[in-house]
Design an enzyme around this catalytic site. Sequence first.
Site, short mmCIF file in Angstrom:
data_model
loop_
_atom_site.label_atom_id
_atom_site.label_comp_id
_atom_site.label_asym_id
_atom_site.label_seq_id
_atom_site.Cartn_x
_atom_site.Cartn_y
_atom_site.Cartn_z
N PRO A 3 -4.01 -4.76 -3.85
CA PRO A 3 -3.73 -3.46 -3.24
C PRO A 3 -5.02 -2.81 -2.74
O PRO A 3 -6.13 -3.23 -3.12
CB PRO A 3 -3.14 -2.66 -4.42
CG PRO A 3 -3.83 -3.23 -5.62
CD PRO A 3 -3.99 -4.71 -5.32
N TYR B 148 -5.61 0.43 -3.28
CA TYR B 148 -5.95 1.40 -4.33
C TYR B 148 -5.42 0.91 -5.66
O TYR B 148 -4.24 0.55 -5.79
CB TYR B 148 -5.36 2.78 -3.99
CG TYR B 148 -5.87 3.31 -2.68
CD1 TYR B 148 -7.10 3.96 -2.60
CD2 TYR B 148 -5.14 3.14 -1.50
CE1 TYR B 148 -7.59 4.42 -1.40
CE2 TYR B 148 -5.62 3.62 -0.29
CZ TYR B 148 -6.85 4.25 -0.25
OH TYR B 148 -7.33 4.70 0.95
N TYR B 149 -6.30 0.91 -6.66
CA TYR B 149 -5.96 0.33 -7.96
C TYR B 149 -5.38 1.37 -8.91
O TYR B 149 -5.92 1.66 -9.98
CB TYR B 149 -7.19 -0.38 -8.54
CG TYR B 149 -7.56 -1.59 -7.72
CD1 TYR B 149 -6.83 -2.77 -7.80
CD2 TYR B 149 -8.62 -1.53 -6.80
CE1 TYR B 149 -7.14 -3.86 -7.02
CE2 TYR B 149 -8.94 -2.63 -6.02
CZ TYR B 149 -8.20 -3.79 -6.13
OH TYR B 149 -8.50 -4.87 -5.35
N HIS B 150 -4.24 1.90 -8.49
CA HIS B 150 -3.35 2.69 -9.34
C HIS B 150 -1.96 2.22 -8.96
O HIS B 150 -1.58 2.28 -7.78
CB HIS B 150 -3.53 4.19 -9.08
CG HIS B 150 -2.62 5.05 -9.92
ND1 HIS B 150 -3.05 5.64 -11.09
CD2 HIS B 150 -1.31 5.38 -9.78
CE1 HIS B 150 -2.06 6.32 -11.63
NE2 HIS B 150 -0.97 6.17 -10.85
N GLU C 188 0.88 17.60 -1.24
CA GLU C 188 2.13 17.00 -0.75
C GLU C 188 3.33 17.31 -1.63
O GLU C 188 4.29 16.52 -1.71
CB GLU C 188 1.95 15.48 -0.58
CG GLU C 188 0.80 15.12 0.36
CD GLU C 188 0.67 13.63 0.58
OE1 GLU C 188 1.66 12.99 0.98
OE2 GLU C 188 -0.43 13.08 0.34
N HIS D 7 5.96 0.13 -2.69
CA HIS D 7 6.36 0.48 -1.33
C HIS D 7 7.87 0.30 -1.19
O HIS D 7 8.41 -0.72 -1.61
CB HIS D 7 5.64 -0.40 -0.31
CG HIS D 7 4.15 -0.21 -0.32
ND1 HIS D 7 3.50 0.69 0.51
CD2 HIS D 7 3.17 -0.80 -1.07
CE1 HIS D 7 2.21 0.65 0.28
NE2 HIS D 7 1.98 -0.24 -0.67
N HIS E 140 1.60 -4.64 -3.18
CA HIS E 140 0.54 -5.44 -2.56
C HIS E 140 -0.35 -6.07 -3.63
O HIS E 140 -0.61 -5.46 -4.67
CB HIS E 140 -0.34 -4.57 -1.65
CG HIS E 140 0.33 -4.18 -0.38
ND1 HIS E 140 0.15 -2.96 0.21
CD2 HIS E 140 1.19 -4.86 0.44
CE1 HIS E 140 0.86 -2.89 1.32
NE2 HIS E 140 1.49 -4.03 1.47
N TYR E 141 -0.78 -7.27 -3.34
CA TYR E 141 -1.84 -7.87 -4.14
C TYR E 141 -2.70 -8.71 -3.20
O TYR E 141 -2.19 -9.60 -2.54
CB TYR E 141 -1.30 -8.74 -5.26
CG TYR E 141 -2.38 -9.02 -6.29
CD1 TYR E 141 -2.70 -8.06 -7.25
CD2 TYR E 141 -3.11 -10.21 -6.27
CE1 TYR E 141 -3.70 -8.28 -8.17
CE2 TYR E 141 -4.11 -10.43 -7.19
CZ TYR E 141 -4.41 -9.47 -8.14
OH TYR E 141 -5.42 -9.67 -9.06
N HIS F 190 1.46 1.31 -7.63
CA HIS F 190 2.39 1.97 -6.73
C HIS F 190 3.30 0.94 -6.08
O HIS F 190 2.98 -0.25 -6.02
CB HIS F 190 1.64 2.78 -5.66
CG HIS F 190 0.64 2.00 -4.88
ND1 HIS F 190 -0.61 1.66 -5.37
CD2 HIS F 190 0.69 1.48 -3.62
CE1 HIS F 190 -1.27 0.97 -4.46
NE2 HIS F 190 -0.51 0.84 -3.40
#
Length: 328
Positions: free
Chosen positions: A246, A248-250, A156, A254, A243-244, A252
Amino acid sequence: MADDKARAEALLPHFKLERLLKQDQAGRRAALYGLIHSQPAILVLERAPFPASASYLSTIPTTLQSLKNLGANEIYFWYLACSGTAPADELHADLKINLFYPATEKHLKKYSKQGLRVVRETSRIYREHIRPYLQQQREAQGRLDWMRNIIDGKAEVKDVIYRTPKGRDSDDGFLMLPDLNWDRKTMESLHLLGLVERNDIWSLRDLKKKHICWLNDMRTKFLEATVKTYPELEKDQLKLYMHYQPTYYHFHIHIVHVALEAGATQATGKAVGLESIISQLETMTGDDEAGMDSVTLTYTIGEADDLWTHIFEPIKSGRVSLMQEQDH
């Protein structure tokens, strides 16, 4: 009665469009102003839900027209397509499609219908139960590969809207690109994703007072880059959240248009505003190491989620006992 129905159905073909009033629900509903027999009329068009019929749904992938791939990264693919039967020169994409292949058990749980629960995660529950779970998720084979591919410049690359010079800022580097859930054209459903280069922040739980300047810098850079890339937008038309828990646990962030319909992913109990986290850290007592790992968080999870089945349901049923601890 039959005459009334026939008269009602005969009105629509006489609608003469004057102008589009607005679109909402991420472009799925449009309000039009026009005339019928020289009299003013407002026509509201809304896409109907997909039928639940298996025989109908099974035909969709094989009957798509004008299929266009927007991107691919590891097991994730996203497309625009037309489901209609219009002539080729009149096709308009009416489907935004995400494909997960091969899909994992975690994907299956996430996208299946399930009940929701409100849970209260204290600092002790986080320390003794959630943190070890997060460690397992990060170490799961391939879970974060798609994120690492973007950060490392392997996937990407052309989609990246902004990034600090790769590797220059060590722990402070970050980048931003369109989220796979955005169709890349409907501005009121704009959804961008900010990724950090560092690996030591898994979720908002790892944020500390020492990160305030870094968080403010990211916020500023993300807003500036967004309005520069999409000049029809202004900074106060954007909101930033995490988000919590999330997916994916890295760490980031939004970045979305303020008019984007607030579905489950933006609901209370899931989304937490970046500015709210910054403010909470600024007013928190303690030194630079004080942070979000010390507070109690309340959020929603699905009943099929491992966090419910392995942690919170056993706590609720008494199979796991916890000492009373002071709220923060």
